[in-house]
Scaffold this motif. Structure first.
Motif, short mmCIF file in Angstrom:
data_model
loop_
_atom_site.label_atom_id
_atom_site.label_comp_id
_atom_site.label_asym_id
_atom_site.label_seq_id
_atom_site.Cartn_x
_atom_site.Cartn_y
_atom_site.Cartn_z
N LEU A 270 -4.36 -43.80 14.18
CA LEU A 270 -5.54 -43.39 13.43
C LEU A 270 -5.19 -43.09 11.98
O LEU A 270 -5.94 -43.45 11.06
N MET A 271 -4.05 -42.44 11.76
CA MET A 271 -3.65 -42.12 10.40
C MET A 271 -3.32 -43.38 9.60
O MET A 271 -3.58 -43.44 8.40
N LEU B 20 -5.05 -43.92 6.01
CA LEU B 20 -4.27 -43.91 4.78
C LEU B 20 -4.64 -45.09 3.88
O LEU B 20 -4.72 -46.22 4.33
N GLY B 21 -4.87 -44.78 2.62
CA GLY B 21 -5.18 -45.81 1.66
C GLY B 21 -6.60 -46.34 1.73
O GLY B 21 -6.94 -47.29 1.03
N GLN B 22 -7.43 -45.74 2.58
CA GLN B 22 -8.82 -46.19 2.72
C GLN B 22 -9.77 -45.06 2.32
O GLN B 22 -9.43 -43.89 2.38
N ASP B 23 -10.96 -45.45 1.92
CA ASP B 23 -11.97 -44.47 1.53
C ASP B 23 -12.77 -44.05 2.76
O ASP B 23 -13.99 -44.20 2.84
N ILE B 24 -12.05 -43.54 3.77
CA ILE B 24 -12.70 -43.06 4.99
C ILE B 24 -12.02 -41.77 5.42
O ILE B 24 -10.90 -41.46 4.98
N LYS B 25 -12.70 -41.02 6.26
CA LYS B 25 -12.14 -39.80 6.82
C LYS B 25 -12.27 -39.87 8.34
O LYS B 25 -13.32 -40.22 8.86
N ILE B 26 -11.20 -39.52 9.03
CA ILE B 26 -11.18 -39.56 10.48
C ILE B 26 -10.95 -38.14 10.99
O ILE B 26 -10.06 -37.44 10.53
N PRO C 18 -10.12 -33.34 7.99
CA PRO C 18 -9.78 -34.76 8.15
C PRO C 18 -8.34 -34.93 8.57
O PRO C 18 -7.47 -34.14 8.23
N LEU C 19 -8.10 -35.97 9.35
CA LEU C 19 -6.76 -36.24 9.85
C LEU C 19 -5.79 -36.47 8.70
O LEU C 19 -4.63 -36.08 8.76
N CYS C 20 -6.25 -37.14 7.65
CA CYS C 20 -5.42 -37.39 6.46
C CYS C 20 -6.13 -36.83 5.24
O CYS C 20 -6.83 -37.57 4.53
N PRO C 21 -5.98 -35.54 4.96
CA PRO C 21 -6.68 -34.97 3.80
C PRO C 21 -6.20 -35.51 2.47
O PRO C 21 -6.94 -35.51 1.50
N ASN C 22 -4.96 -35.95 2.40
CA ASN C 22 -4.41 -36.47 1.14
C ASN C 22 -3.83 -37.86 1.37
O ASN C 22 -2.66 -38.10 1.15
N GLY C 23 -4.68 -38.75 1.81
CA GLY C 23 -4.19 -40.06 2.22
C GLY C 23 -4.26 -41.13 1.17
O GLY C 23 -4.31 -42.30 1.49
N GLU C 24 -4.33 -40.77 -0.10
CA GLU C 24 -4.42 -41.80 -1.12
C GLU C 24 -3.08 -42.53 -1.26
O GLU C 24 -2.02 -41.94 -1.13
#
Length: 202
Positions: free
Chosen positions: A35-36, A40-46, A122-128
């Motif tokens: 899921l992460m 990661l790198g996407q404009d989505i929140k899981i 969100p699973l990846c709060p800083n996933g940029e």
């Protein structure tokens, strides 16, 4: 899910590593990591949690959207838009069940309304950033690989191996009045785990 046991590493959160080339994940290859990798790198929140936690999160998203998007043009918004306005526990539980597939009791719906269920992060709060999968090298050959060696074995070959093992163990078991009731071949890292279960021969 009742017949397939949960793997022991399903709850382990992967670690986000930021390097010079980008971001990669370190940890077990479980559902959370998959899921992460999507996030990661996407404009989505899981968000990952229980149905009640998901409903609480959707109510928060609905409340935030109403607070910050008042000037947005009217139209069909997301499924959860306006969800926070529902103050009836039985109705909220019904909406969650029928419109979102969330099996939630009226009691838990009331807990969401009262604010006692914390919304999820969100699973990846800083996933940029871009995902970089680090290469793994074997000590002997120096060949780059990103997955366990057992993953190279095709499922039909594993089935063939299982059938061979079962035949051999059946022949061996007959000497002791035993018969094979179950035979499983599982991938485990770079190797295989073969489990044979016997029953008394009838």
């Amino acid at each position: 899910l009742k017949s397939i046991p949960e793997r022991s590493d399903q709850r382990t959160m992967p670690e986000i590593i930021r390097g010079e080339k980008g971001i990669y994940l370190k940890g077990p290859h479980n559902i959370l990591r998959s899921l992460m990798e999507v996030a990661l790198g996407q404009d989505i929140k899981i968000y990952v949690g229980s149905p009640t936690q998901i409903l609480s999160t959707l109510c928060k998203l609905s409340r935030d959207a109403a607070r910050y998007d008042r000037e947005s043009p009217k139209g069909r918004g997301p499924l959860w838009a306006g969800l926070h306005n529902n103050r009836d526990g039985s109705l909220l539980a019904k909406v969650g069940r029928e419109e979102m597939g969330l099996e939630i009791s009226q009691r838990n719906a009331l807990r969401v309304i009262e604010g006692t269920i914390e919304p999820l992060q969100p699973l990846c709060p800083n996933g940029e950033g871009d995902i970089v999968r680090p290469s793994m090298k074997t000590a002997k050959t120096g060949v780059d690989r990103n997955t366990a060696l057992s993953r190279r074995l095709a499922a039909p070959d594993l089935d063939e191996l299982r059938d061979h093992v079962q035949r051999i163990c059946d022949a061996l078991g007959r000497r002791y009045f035993l018969e094979v009731s179950d035979c499983r071949v599982r991938r485990r890292g770079d190797g295989l785990n073969i489990t044979v279960t016997f029953d008394e021969q009838v």
